[in-house]
Design a protein around this motif. Structure first.
Motif, short mmCIF file in Angstrom:
data_model
loop_
_atom_site.label_atom_id
_atom_site.label_comp_id
_atom_site.label_asym_id
_atom_site.label_seq_id
_atom_site.Cartn_x
_atom_site.Cartn_y
_atom_site.Cartn_z
N GLY A 121 0.80 -1.21 0.00
CA GLY A 121 0.00 0.00 0.00
C GLY A 121 0.84 1.27 0.00
O GLY A 121 0.44 2.29 -0.56
N ASN A 122 2.01 1.19 0.60
CA ASN A 122 2.91 2.36 0.61
C ASN A 122 3.48 2.65 -0.77
O ASN A 122 3.72 3.82 -1.12
CB ASN A 122 4.04 2.11 1.61
CG ASN A 122 5.02 3.26 1.66
OD1 ASN A 122 4.69 4.36 2.05
ND2 ASN A 122 6.26 3.00 1.24
N MET A 124 2.07 1.66 -3.84
CA MET A 124 1.09 1.81 -4.93
C MET A 124 0.89 3.25 -5.38
O MET A 124 0.79 3.52 -6.59
CB MET A 124 -0.25 1.18 -4.51
CG MET A 124 -0.27 -0.33 -4.62
SD MET A 124 -1.85 -1.05 -4.11
CE MET A 124 -2.96 -0.36 -5.36
N GLN A 151 -4.62 4.55 -7.64
CA GLN A 151 -3.47 3.98 -6.90
C GLN A 151 -3.37 4.57 -5.50
O GLN A 151 -2.99 3.88 -4.55
CB GLN A 151 -2.18 4.19 -7.67
CG GLN A 151 -2.16 3.61 -9.08
CD GLN A 151 -2.88 2.27 -9.19
OE1 GLN A 151 -2.53 1.30 -8.50
NE2 GLN A 151 -3.88 2.20 -10.06
N ARG A 152 -3.71 5.86 -5.35
CA ARG A 152 -3.73 6.44 -4.01
C ARG A 152 -4.79 5.77 -3.14
O ARG A 152 -4.53 5.40 -1.99
CB ARG A 152 -3.99 7.95 -4.09
CG ARG A 152 -2.79 8.76 -4.55
CD ARG A 152 -2.97 10.24 -4.24
NE ARG A 152 -4.12 10.82 -4.94
CZ ARG A 152 -4.05 11.37 -6.15
NH1 ARG A 152 -2.89 11.42 -6.79
NH2 ARG A 152 -5.14 11.87 -6.71
N GLY A 155 -3.74 2.21 -2.41
CA GLY A 155 -2.69 2.16 -1.39
C GLY A 155 -3.26 2.23 0.01
O GLY A 155 -2.90 1.43 0.88
#
Length: 206
Positions: A121-122, A124, A151-152, A155
């Motif tokens: 997640g960090n 992405m 993607q945000r 993430g």
């Protein structure tokens, strides 16, 4: 290579035979030769080579895509190595029940999966252009702006699923932690699909 190294280092100390399979209740239902422990890491070697090849292909879509694939592979093989170490210990003790082992395998693996999801997640949100990895749906690839928004969101949602997986590993006993981890992943995936459609419909072209 680590899984193979663990097995080779442990072989001289393992009794023979050892428990090589447990049923769903965690009770041994087959005994076999200690050399059967070599089968699993032997399968992982060509699989690891195939994964590295896939990572090299992803390099063509950007360095971040390659790093995410490498990170995913590292988390996956860490799970395999932990499983190898766990069952080596079970073989060393000739444990007839997994409940006799102080450390719960399900909780351990859920925790590792959770850490991998948080790391994923960090990374992405750093995927700037549509590619083969990330939150990819028919709507998220509409244009670069939609892709970045997705993607945000992805993430955050996958990091949240990772946190839920770690919480399940700490609080849910046995295989129950996998139920909560699966539900958290399903929720993150569904939320990502819904958000990607919303983002595509509300973001102008161009």
């Amino acid at each position: 290579m680590l899984g193979l190294a663990l097995v080779l280092a442990a072989l001289p100390f393992l009794p023979d035979p050892i428990p090589v399979h447990y049923n769903a209740a965690g009770v041994v239902n087959r005994w076999g030769s200690k050399y059967e422990m070599l089968v699993f890491p032997g399968i992982m070697l060509p699989f690891g080579a195939l994964w590295l090849g896939t990572c090299r292909i992803c390099r063509g879509f950007g360095e971040i895509s390659e790093r995410i694939m490498l990170l995913s592979g590292a988390a996956m093989f860490a799970v395999f190595d932990l499983m190898a170490a766990y069952f080596l210990y079970a073989g060393l003790r000739q444990a007839e029940r997994l409940s006799d082992i102080p450390l719960d395998l399900h909780q351990l693996l859920c925790g590792v999966c959770g850490l991998g999801l948080i790391a994923l997640g960090n990374w992405m949100p750093k995927l700037r252009e549509p590619g083969p990895v990330g939150l990819r749906t028919p709507w998220s690839v509409k244009n670069a702006a939609v892709w970045r928004k997705c993607q945000r969101f992805g993430g955050w949602s996958f990091a949240a699923a990772g946190a839920a997986s770690i919480a399940a590993a700490l609080l849910a006993p046995g295989a129950w932690c996998w139920l909560w981890t699966t539900l958290a992943l399903a929720a993150a995936g569904i939320a990502g699909v819904v958000y990607s459609r919303h983002a595509a419909n509300t973001t102008p072209d161009g």
